[in-house]
Each structure stands twice: as structure tokens, then as C-alpha cells.
Design an enzyme around this catalytic site. Structure first.
Site, PDB file in Angstrom:
ATOM      1  N   CYS A   2       0.848  -1.180   0.000  1.00  0.00           N
ATOM      2  CA  CYS A   2       0.000   0.000   0.000  1.00  0.00           C
ATOM      3  C   CYS A   2       0.894   1.245   0.000  1.00  0.00           C
ATOM      4  O   CYS A   2       2.084   1.151   0.307  1.00  0.00           O
ATOM      5  CB  CYS A   2      -0.943   0.074   1.194  1.00  0.00           C
ATOM      6  SG  CYS A   2      -1.997  -1.368   1.383  1.00  0.00           S
ATOM      7  N   ARG A  27       3.529  -0.420  -5.059  1.00  0.00           N
ATOM      8  CA  ARG A  27       3.288  -0.964  -3.727  1.00  0.00           C
ATOM      9  C   ARG A  27       1.925  -1.622  -3.600  1.00  0.00           C
ATOM     10  O   ARG A  27       1.601  -2.189  -2.558  1.00  0.00           O
ATOM     11  CB  ARG A  27       3.417   0.130  -2.685  1.00  0.00           C
ATOM     12  CG  ARG A  27       4.782   0.766  -2.656  1.00  0.00           C
ATOM     13  CD  ARG A  27       4.875   1.715  -1.522  1.00  0.00           C
ATOM     14  NE  ARG A  27       4.706   1.011  -0.253  1.00  0.00           N
ATOM     15  CZ  ARG A  27       5.715   0.546   0.464  1.00  0.00           C
ATOM     16  NH1 ARG A  27       6.931   0.691   0.038  1.00  0.00           N
ATOM     17  NH2 ARG A  27       5.493  -0.071   1.597  1.00  0.00           N
ATOM     18  N   TRP A  72      -2.953  -2.623  -1.567  1.00  0.00           N
ATOM     19  CA  TRP A  72      -2.733  -4.049  -1.819  1.00  0.00           C
ATOM     20  C   TRP A  72      -3.609  -4.741  -0.785  1.00  0.00           C
ATOM     21  O   TRP A  72      -3.383  -4.622   0.419  1.00  0.00           O
ATOM     22  CB  TRP A  72      -1.273  -4.426  -1.632  1.00  0.00           C
ATOM     23  CG  TRP A  72      -1.014  -5.878  -1.867  1.00  0.00           C
ATOM     24  CD1 TRP A  72      -0.844  -6.488  -3.071  1.00  0.00           C
ATOM     25  CD2 TRP A  72      -0.892  -6.909  -0.883  1.00  0.00           C
ATOM     26  NE1 TRP A  72      -0.632  -7.840  -2.895  1.00  0.00           N
ATOM     27  CE2 TRP A  72      -0.656  -8.119  -1.563  1.00  0.00           C
ATOM     28  CE3 TRP A  72      -0.969  -6.925   0.510  1.00  0.00           C
ATOM     29  CZ2 TRP A  72      -0.491  -9.339  -0.898  1.00  0.00           C
ATOM     30  CZ3 TRP A  72      -0.805  -8.137   1.167  1.00  0.00           C
ATOM     31  CH2 TRP A  72      -0.576  -9.324   0.466  1.00  0.00           C
ATOM     32  N   ASN A 101      -1.298   2.012   5.918  1.00  0.00           N
ATOM     33  CA  ASN A 101      -0.469   0.893   5.419  1.00  0.00           C
ATOM     34  C   ASN A 101      -0.237  -0.040   6.586  1.00  0.00           C
ATOM     35  O   ASN A 101      -0.019   0.425   7.699  1.00  0.00           O
ATOM     36  CB  ASN A 101       0.909   1.371   4.966  1.00  0.00           C
ATOM     37  CG  ASN A 101       0.857   2.153   3.679  1.00  0.00           C
ATOM     38  OD1 ASN A 101      -0.192   2.285   3.068  1.00  0.00           O
ATOM     39  ND2 ASN A 101       1.994   2.679   3.274  1.00  0.00           N
ATOM     40  N   GLY A 102      -0.194  -1.341   6.325  1.00  0.00           N
ATOM     41  CA  GLY A 102       0.120  -2.287   7.395  1.00  0.00           C
ATOM     42  C   GLY A 102      -1.112  -3.043   7.848  1.00  0.00           C
ATOM     43  O   GLY A 102      -2.129  -3.095   7.134  1.00  0.00           O
ATOM     44  N   GLU A 480      12.634 -21.300  -9.166  1.00  0.00           N
ATOM     45  CA  GLU A 480      12.516 -19.933  -9.671  1.00  0.00           C
ATOM     46  C   GLU A 480      11.732 -19.925 -10.991  1.00  0.00           C
ATOM     47  O   GLU A 480      10.887 -19.046 -11.215  1.00  0.00           O
ATOM     48  CB  GLU A 480      13.915 -19.313  -9.839  1.00  0.00           C
ATOM     49  CG  GLU A 480      13.963 -17.920 -10.427  1.00  0.00           C
ATOM     50  CD  GLU A 480      13.151 -16.878  -9.659  1.00  0.00           C
ATOM     51  OE1 GLU A 480      12.685 -17.142  -8.550  1.00  0.00           O
ATOM     52  OE2 GLU A 480      12.948 -15.784 -10.229  1.00  0.00           O
ATOM     53  N   LYS A 484       8.201 -17.876 -11.509  1.00  0.00           N
ATOM     54  CA  LYS A 484       7.987 -16.898 -12.594  1.00  0.00           C
ATOM     55  C   LYS A 484       6.748 -17.297 -13.388  1.00  0.00           C
ATOM     56  O   LYS A 484       5.933 -16.455 -13.747  1.00  0.00           O
ATOM     57  CB  LYS A 484       9.194 -16.822 -13.542  1.00  0.00           C
ATOM     58  CG  LYS A 484      10.426 -16.145 -13.015  1.00  0.00           C
ATOM     59  CD  LYS A 484      10.331 -14.651 -12.864  1.00  0.00           C
ATOM     60  CE  LYS A 484       9.928 -14.241 -11.463  1.00  0.00           C
ATOM     61  NZ  LYS A 484      10.891 -14.233 -10.428  1.00  0.00           N
ATOM     62  N   GLU A 487       3.549 -16.530 -11.388  1.00  0.00           N
ATOM     63  CA  GLU A 487       3.324 -15.098 -11.183  1.00  0.00           C
ATOM     64  C   GLU A 487       2.785 -14.378 -12.401  1.00  0.00           C
ATOM     65  O   GLU A 487       1.847 -13.612 -12.297  1.00  0.00           O
ATOM     66  CB  GLU A 487       4.662 -14.414 -10.867  1.00  0.00           C
ATOM     67  CG  GLU A 487       5.127 -14.500  -9.476  1.00  0.00           C
ATOM     68  CD  GLU A 487       6.423 -13.709  -9.321  1.00  0.00           C
ATOM     69  OE1 GLU A 487       7.436 -14.120  -9.908  1.00  0.00           O
ATOM     70  OE2 GLU A 487       6.410 -12.697  -8.623  1.00  0.00           O
ATOM     71  N   HIS A 503       8.466 -40.364  -5.921  1.00  0.00           N
ATOM     72  CA  HIS A 503       7.919 -40.483  -4.572  1.00  0.00           C
ATOM     73  C   HIS A 503       6.544 -39.833  -4.453  1.00  0.00           C
ATOM     74  O   HIS A 503       6.049 -39.636  -3.347  1.00  0.00           O
ATOM     75  CB  HIS A 503       8.894 -39.863  -3.553  1.00  0.00           C
ATOM     76  CG  HIS A 503      10.220 -40.577  -3.506  1.00  0.00           C
ATOM     77  ND1 HIS A 503      10.359 -41.853  -3.002  1.00  0.00           N
ATOM     78  CD2 HIS A 503      11.445 -40.224  -3.935  1.00  0.00           C
ATOM     79  CE1 HIS A 503      11.624 -42.237  -3.097  1.00  0.00           C
ATOM     80  NE2 HIS A 503      12.306 -41.261  -3.683  1.00  0.00           N
ATOM     81  N   LYS A 602       5.123  -4.974  -5.637  1.00  0.00           N
ATOM     82  CA  LYS A 602       6.580  -5.064  -5.780  1.00  0.00           C
ATOM     83  C   LYS A 602       7.289  -5.110  -4.436  1.00  0.00           C
ATOM     84  O   LYS A 602       8.324  -5.737  -4.304  1.00  0.00           O
ATOM     85  CB  LYS A 602       7.062  -3.866  -6.600  1.00  0.00           C
ATOM     86  CG  LYS A 602       8.545  -3.908  -6.957  1.00  0.00           C
ATOM     87  CD  LYS A 602       8.845  -4.979  -7.991  1.00  0.00           C
ATOM     88  CE  LYS A 602      10.312  -5.145  -8.275  1.00  0.00           C
ATOM     89  NZ  LYS A 602      10.627  -6.457  -8.852  1.00  0.00           N
TER      90      LYS A 602
HETATM   91  C1  F6R Z   1       9.033 -12.830  -7.378  1.00  0.00           C
HETATM   92  C2  F6R Z   1       9.341 -11.742  -6.491  1.00  0.00           C
HETATM   93  C3  F6R Z   1       9.125 -11.948  -5.034  1.00  0.00           C
HETATM   94  C4  F6R Z   1      10.242 -11.276  -4.242  1.00  0.00           C
HETATM   95  C5  F6R Z   1       9.960 -11.381  -2.738  1.00  0.00           C
HETATM   96  C6  F6R Z   1      11.071 -10.784  -1.912  1.00  0.00           C
HETATM   97  O1  F6R Z   1       9.267 -12.499  -8.700  1.00  0.00           O
HETATM   98  O2  F6R Z   1       9.730 -10.691  -6.897  1.00  0.00           O
HETATM   99  O3  F6R Z   1       9.030 -13.298  -4.707  1.00  0.00           O
HETATM  100  O4  F6R Z   1      11.448 -11.899  -4.550  1.00  0.00           O
HETATM  101  O5  F6R Z   1       8.771 -10.724  -2.441  1.00  0.00           O
HETATM  102  O6  F6R Z   1      11.266  -9.450  -2.255  1.00  0.00           O
HETATM  103  P1  F6R Z   1      12.631  -8.738  -1.968  1.00  0.00           P
HETATM  104  O7  F6R Z   1      13.667  -9.402  -2.781  1.00  0.00           O
HETATM  105  O8  F6R Z   1      12.403  -7.313  -2.335  1.00  0.00           O
HETATM  106  O9  F6R Z   1      12.885  -8.923  -0.493  1.00  0.00           O
END
Ligand code: F6R
Length: 607
Positions: A2, A27, A72, A101-102, A480, A484, A487, A503, A602
Site C-alpha cells: 500500500c 506498492r 494491496w 499501510n500495514g 525460480e 515466474k 506469477e 515419490h 513489488k
Molecule cells: C518474485 C518476487 C518476489 C520477491 C519477494 C522478496 O518475482 O519478486 O518473490 O522476490 O517478495 O522481495 P525482496 O527481494 O524485495 O525482499
């Protein structure tokens, strides 16, 4: 999560609020809204679309004071009713407007108490209790009402509050979530924001609030009270007069641009980190007596940490564990006085990682290094030492270049620890560093695989499930790749160590559930290839990344993609590139919101 922006200025504040929201959209983008005060009291406009949409509808709004928010969703779905600002009372003339926020952890109890006293609620949010609490406690002094309200709130929050009875005042507080106040540039007035980005160009200077601070400002004056209720001065710093707006250039999305920025980002990171390590080791960094390493991170950064943990055990001969930060801080663990705590984070603001670091410190582990992309972040500030990745601004919510840069930095750190521990000779270290320096060119070659990846994406775009396999450090690469895929393409994807397939997960394999596997030509290749035969025997279709020195042919049920050859630990970085491109191109074909995937944000500053 947020974003908050607000203030009182001597001209129309609405463009400042909207510009701030646009910059804070990273955010959270589930909903957005603003409230302004005018002659007829508080007015509000909210949207469950993007800030651009809110701006369209706000064109005729004018006021000198207001609050705005991007959300968010945590408590309550992304609906108009749940969008901020929240008002109290819900019927008739609003008295109080709040942005938050929070999370208010005891909101259920507070809500029940307020309902019992006759208050009616309009939303499902925890935030709304703040509005009603403040309204209930308001006796003509907004600051006192907010301070009393906060005393009954538990959780982690940043808030900003206005009252229709005192339109020339904003009161706010910080308890666990960042908040800063700014002096309007070149004119009278004050501003509040949860991120300095929202104040660039509009505030001349700003000050971060500290934990427990409460502030109040009017157009002409600001004061801050500490958690103890004492008037305090905080450090004011100059705010940049502009923000550089990231350009897409020839790319369709920021995610694509950032994938293609990796050769440069890696070269910058490798140079920077190496120089930092040389300086640091000449100074006071000494890894000689480190007896173990604990890596803490979340999401993509956790995958980098997981790979690094294996590198450290292999090259440094000491125990290394990667833990998911949100889990680590709530489990009983055994601290080690000589353990080095390494946090890994793109933003440096992820609350789970921050609180895990604080937890490790409380347990007595005081030696910490943050691997981070933002030098001014809370994680960097709270760590003993830091190594900065130089990935540049990452706009796409799905992390790409930050991940590979984290790996490069972690590899350089591994070599430094290995040398200090006497496990790596100078010659071995030099050899590894040469490999590391050659990486950007190989990543460029891996990016040239895009046309083949597009053909894979076309074949996979309608699947609803994909399994990712790897072994050794490539299990984390597979994790990873799966993250991706989930997401940005919204395809359900899970990753398994290839040996685990039989298994249980093998039961999922059908012609409809393809397998993507990363298989460098190392000592585990034959084992992994046998695991894939088990898949093919069950009519599973395999998409296989191999090193370019392996002569394997594609088949009816097997597609082979040779990846530029990189022997040893750094192959993890090379094999990640096609997986990023695959997720990206499937997302494009499925027409998802690539740079702002649904439900995500983000920077995750709530637990
Ligand atoms: C996935 C992604 C998230 C971040 C995670 C940690 O593409 O971006 O999984 O990696 O939220 O964020 P940071 O690295 O900013 O602590």
C-alpha cells in the site's frame, strides 16, 4: 504494501496526490482513492481500477488538503467499499478520513467493541476501525484522538488522518511501516508519504519518522512526538527535485526489458561487488572465524539464497542454510555466535526479511550482511555490512535481473569466505572470478535463445499445470522457473528435485501436464535424464534445458534447448534466463498484466 501520500499546500493538492499515487502504484494496485477537504466537508473518490482511471475522474477536483492511497488488499477484497480513504461515520457527514499501510492485528476485537457501541461499518477492512476509533475519541483535538486510538491498536502500521472539523491539519503515526513528512518545495505547506518517491519534485526536504513517532502538521508548521510523547526533531534531508521515469524503449514490457538488461546489470554488479569486497577485506571484514552461514530471504530472493547455501558448503566447507524469512522468525532455532547472517532482498524493505534479521540479532547473531539492490533501504540500514547489487531499478513486479545479480554477488561473497576459511587457493579463486567476469557475455548468448523459447511458449500457453525439475542447485533454478510461471502467466507450476518425482508427483504426469527440466552437463545429468525417462514412459512431454556440449536430439515427446556452456556453479544463472523468457512469453500469449500481475505488489511491507 500500500502507499500513502497526502498534505496541505497553498495551491491545488490533487495533482500532487495523483502523481504520488502513480509513483506508489508498485506498492499495490488493487484499488486506489483520495479524500479532500473543502467547504462542504470531506469528499472522497475511489477506484478499483488503476490510478490513471482515478485521475480521469478526479479532473475537476480541487482542494488544498487531502489524503490518497493505493491498496494491496489484505483484509477484504479489492472493492470500492474496501478502498481507502476510510471515513467515519459511514452515514451522514464524515468527520474523519484515514489512510493506512500495514495491519491492525487486533482489529476483530476493536471492531466488535465499536459495533457494540453502535458504530456501523461500511467495509471489511482493518483500517476502518481506525477511522471509527479516532471519531469516537475526537473532542476537537485530532492529535489527542489519534494518540489515544493508537494506544489501543496492535500491529504494524503507518497512518495519516484528517478531520472535517479541522481541515488545516494532518496527523499521522508510524509503528512498523515507513512514513515520512516533507516540507513543500518553494511554498508553504507540508506533505506526508510512505515513500520518498511520492515527494520528489514537490517536497524540498523530508524527514523519516522513527518507530512510535506521531506527527501533526498544518500549512505552516509541523511537529513530531516520539513514542514517549516528547517533542523531537528528526533528520531533514533534501528531496530530489525529479524522478527519472523508467522508459520502455523498444520493449513491450518492463519484465522483458529487465530480462534483456541482465548482461549490463551483471557486469555492473560483478565490478561493484568485487571492488567492495576488496576494500572490505582490507578493512575490517574477516570471514576467517565464521563457522556457519544463515541466509534469510523470501520468494525469488530465497531461491538465490538457496543456491548460495549450496555454493558456500561446497566452496567454503562450512554449514550454510537458507531459510524462508517468514518462517525462520517464528521457529525455535539454535543460534551460533560465529554464524554469519546473510539477508537477500531486492527492495530491502520486505518486512519478513527485516524482522527475521531482527530476530537473528536478538538471538545474539550480530554479524550480518545484506545483499540488496537499494542502498538506502531499511535492510541495508539495519545490517552490520552490505553488498549492493547494481541491477538498477526493477519495475516489473516479477523479479528477474535482481535475481541473477543477487546470485553474482552471493558467488563473489562465497569466494571471499572460501578464501578466508583457507578452502580456496588464490589460483582457484582467480579461476572462479574469471568465470564470473565472463558471465555477462554468456547471458547475452542465452538471451539469443528467445525465438526458440517463443516456440515453446506457443506450445505451452494453454496448459494449466507445468512441473519444473532440477537437481542440486538446479532444483532452486527450477523453483525460480516455476515461481515466474505462476506469477506472470497464472499457470499452476510446481518445482521438484527430479529424484523426488517417483515419490509422489509422478502421479500428476499426463500428456496434459508437461515437464520443464534444467539439466546441466554435470555429475547429476545421467540421474536426471533417467528421471525424465520415467516421465516419458508415462506419456509426459519434456522440455529440457541442457548444456550446449551435450549432443541430444529432440524427439516426439522431448524438446531440447542447448544453453550456452557454463561449467560449474554459475550454470545456475545461465539456465535461469530461458525460464524467465518462457514465463514472460507465455504471459504475453495469455495476455496477462505482465508487469503488474494480479494480486501482487513489488514491495511487501506487511507480514
Ligand atoms: C518474485 C518476487 C518476489 C520477491 C519477494 C522478496 O518475482 O519478486 O518473490 O522476490 O517478495 O522481495 P525482496 O527481494 O524485495 O525482499
Amino acid at each position: 504494501m500500500c502507499g500513502i501520500v497526502g498534505g496541505i499546500v497553498d495551491s491545488n493538492i490533487v495533482p500532487t496526490l495523483l502523481q504520488g499515487l502513480l509513483r506508489l502504484e508498485y506498492r499495490g494496485y488493487d484499488s486506489c482513492g483520495l479524500s479532500i477537504s473543502g467547504e462542504s466537508g470531506l469528499r472522497r473518490l475511489r477506484s478499483i481500477s488503476r490510478v490513471k482511471d482515478l485521475a480521469e475522474n478526479a479532473r475537476d477536483l480541487k482542494s488544498r488538503s487531502g489524503l490518497a492511497h493505493v491498496r494491496w488488499a489484505s483484509h477484504g477484497r479489492p472493492t470500492i467499499a474496501n478502498a481507502h480513504p476510510h471515513f467515519s461515520p459511514t452515514a451522514g457527514e464524515p468527520l474523519i478520513s484515514v489512510v493506512h499501510n500495514g495491519i491492525i492485528e487486533n482489529y476483530i476485537e476493536l471492531r466488535a467493541r465499536l459495533i457494540a457501541s453502535g458504530v456501523s461499518f461500511a467495509s471489511e477492512t482493518d483500517t476502518e476501525v481506525i477511522a471509527h476509533l479516532v471519531a469516537d475519541l475526537y473532542r476537537g483535538d485530532l492529535l489527542s484522538a489519534v494518540r489515544e486510538a493508537i494506544a489501543s491498536m496492535r500491529g504494524s502500521f503507518a497512518i495519516a488522518v484528517m478531520s472535517s472539523r479541522d481541515p488545516d491539519r494532518v496527523v499521522g503515526a508510524r509503528a512498523g511501516s515507513p512514513l515520512l513528512v516533507g516540507r513543500a518545495a518553494g511554498k508553504s505547506g507540508y506533505l506526508v508519504a510512505s515513500d520518498v518517491l511520492a515527494l520528489a519534485g514537490v517536497a524540498g526536504e523530508a524527514a523519516y519518522l522513527e518507530e512510535g513517532d506521531v506527527f501533526a502538521f498544518s500549512r505552516d508548521d509541523v511537529f513530531i512526538l516520539s513514542a514517549e510523547g516528547k517533542a523531537v526533531e528528526r533528520h531533514w534531508f533534501a528531496v530530489s527535485s525529479s524522478v527519472s521515469t523508467p522508459e520502455l524503449g523498444p520493449f513491450q514490457h518492463f519484465m522483458q526489458k529487465e530480462i534483456f538488461e541482465q548482461p549490463n546489470a551483471l557486469a555492473d554488479t560483478i565490478d561493484g561487488v568485487q571492488a567492495d569486497l576488496v576494500t572490505a577485506q582490507r578493512g575490517e571484514w574477516d570471514f576467517g572465524d565464521v563457522d556457519s552461514v544463515l541466509l534469510l530471504a523470501c520468494g525469488t530472493s530465497f531461491h538465490a539464497a538457496k543456491i548460495a547455501a549450496q555454493w558456500i558448503e561446497t566452496h567454503c566447507g562450512i554449514v550454510a542454510n537458507a531459510e524462508i524469512a517468514s518462517e525462520y522468525k517464528y521457529r525455535v532455532s539454535v543460534p551460533g555466535p560465529n554464524r554469519l547472517v546473510v539477508t537477500v532482498s531486492q527492495s530491502g524493505e520486505t518486512i519478513d526479511t527485516l524482522t527475521a534479521l531482527r530476530h537473528a540479532k536478538r538471538l545474539g547473531m550480530t554479524r550480518s550482511i545484506a545483499i540488496c539492490n537499494v542502498g538506502t533501504s531499511a535492510l541495508v540500514r539495519e545490517s552490520d555490512r552490505h553488498l549492493l547489487t547494481r541491477a538498477g531499478l526493477e519495475v516489473g513486479v516479477a523479479s528477474t535481473k535482481a535475481f541473477t545479480c543477487q546470485l553474482a554477488a552471493l558467488f563473489a561473497l562465497t569466494l571471499a569466505i572460501g578464501r578466508a576459511q583457507g578452502r580456496l587457493s588464490e589460483e582457484m579463486e582467480r579461476d572462479h572470478l574469471t568465470q564470473l567476469q565472463g558471465l555477462p557475455d554468456k547471458v547475452s548468448a542465452a538471451l539469443a535463445l528467445e525465438p526458440t523459447i517463443i516456440s515453446w511458449a506457443q506450445a505451452l500457453q494453454r496448459r494449466e499445470h507445468v512441473l519444473f525439475l532440477g537437481r542440486g542447485i538446479h532444483y532452486a533454478v527450477a523453483m525460480e522457473g516455476a515461481l515466474k510461471m505462476k506469477e506472470v502467466s497464472y499457470i499452476h507450476a510446481d518445482a521438484y528435485p527430479a529424484g523426488e518425482l517417483k515419490h509422489g508427483p509422478l502421479a500428476l504426469v499426463t500428456p496434459e501436464v508437461p515437464i520443464v527440466a534444467t539439466a546441466p552437463n554435470d555429475e547429476l545429468f545421467e540421474k536426471l535424464y533417467s528421471n525424465l525417462q520415467e516421465v516419458r514412459a508415462r506419456r509426459g512431454f519434456v522440455y529440457l534445458l541442457v548444456d550446449s556440449d551435450l549432443s541430444l536430439e529432440s524427439d516426439d515427446d522431448l524438446r531440447i534447448l542447448p544453453v550456452p556452456l557454463q561449467r560449474g556453479p554459475l550454470a545456475a544463472i545461465l539456465h535461469t534466463i530461458p525460464l524467465q523468457l518462457l514465463a514472460y512469453h507465455i504471459a504475453c500469449l495469455r495476455q496477462t498484466d505482465v508487469d503488474k500481475p494480479r494480486n501482487l505488489a513489488k514491495s511487501l511491507t506487511v507480514e
